[in-house]
Design an enzyme around this catalytic site. Structure first.
Site, PDB file in Angstrom:
ATOM      1  N   LYS A  68     -11.258   4.989   2.129  1.00 49.57           N
ATOM      2  CA  LYS A  68     -10.417   3.976   1.209  1.00 49.57           C
ATOM      3  C   LYS A  68     -11.125   3.229   0.259  1.00 49.57           C
ATOM      4  CE  LYS A  68      -6.824   1.997   2.554  1.00 49.57           C
ATOM      5  NZ  LYS A  68      -5.536   1.217   2.889  1.00 49.57           N
ATOM      6  N   GLU A 127      -7.529   5.711  10.390  1.00 50.99           N
ATOM      7  CA  GLU A 127      -7.930   6.188  11.597  1.00 50.99           C
ATOM      8  C   GLU A 127      -6.758   7.502  11.923  1.00 50.99           C
ATOM      9  OE1 GLU A 127      -8.046   3.529  11.275  1.00 50.99           O
ATOM     10  OE2 GLU A 127      -9.437   2.291  11.649  1.00 50.99           O
ATOM     11  N   GLU A 133       0.684  -1.429  -0.532  1.00 45.94           N
ATOM     12  CA  GLU A 133       0.306  -0.233  -0.111  1.00 45.94           C
ATOM     13  C   GLU A 133       0.669   1.503   0.131  1.00 45.94           C
ATOM     14  OE1 GLU A 133      -3.894  -0.613   2.456  1.00 45.94           O
ATOM     15  OE2 GLU A 133      -2.205  -1.358   3.720  1.00 45.94           O
ATOM     16  N   TYR A 166     -13.983  27.074   2.456  1.00 42.25           N
ATOM     17  CA  TYR A 166     -13.867  25.363   2.149  1.00 42.25           C
ATOM     18  C   TYR A 166     -12.676  25.327   1.282  1.00 42.25           C
ATOM     19  CZ  TYR A 166     -16.675  27.577  -1.702  1.00 42.25           C
ATOM     20  OH  TYR A 166     -16.813  28.316  -3.101  1.00 42.25           O
TER      21      TYR A 166
END
Length: 124
Positions: free
Chosen positions: A98, A72, A21, A53
């Site tokens: 993900k 997390e 990954e 934003y």
């Protein structure tokens, strides 16, 4: 309280516990909601009086660029940076997903959703 949402921020990043990954990465989608008072912005029509934003998007992009094992951790750091950089934000929510995670099976996404108030990030 008033709410501003930034939805569907699409990024490519390298988070995950597997070495692969960190090498090949994958796509992510991030939704952020922030709450605070915007009446001053309504009255003044000035960007400095609202929860921008563009800042939210930049914070998300900057944090997503730093590799971590857990989404997390990334989500929590994004919220911490939002509170640090945006004093008008009193409450925030993030959903970090993900897309097409490398797990056994046909899975569209895995997600973490966090909701925090500003006081959660104040120094103890």
């Amino acid at each position: 309280m008033d709410k501003i949402s930034v939805e569907g921020i699409r990024l490519y990043a390298y988070h995950g516990c597997l070495d692969e990954e960190g090498k090949i990465g994958t796509e992510y989608s991030v939704d952020v909601e922030v709450w605070g008072e915007v009446q001053a912005a309504i009255d003044s029509d000035e960007l400095s009086h609202t929860m921008d934003y563009v800042t939210i998007n930049r914070v998300v992009a900057n944090r997503m660029a730093v590799r971590h094992k857990l989404i997390e951790t990334v989500a929590d750091q994004i919220l911490g940076d939002i509170f640090k950089e945006m004093p008008l934000v009193q409450k925030a929510k993030i959903k970090l997903s993900k897309l097409h995670p490398p797990i056994n099976g046909d899975v569209k996404r895995v997600s973490i959703e966090l909701k925090r108030k500003r006081k959660h990030y104040l120094p103890q």
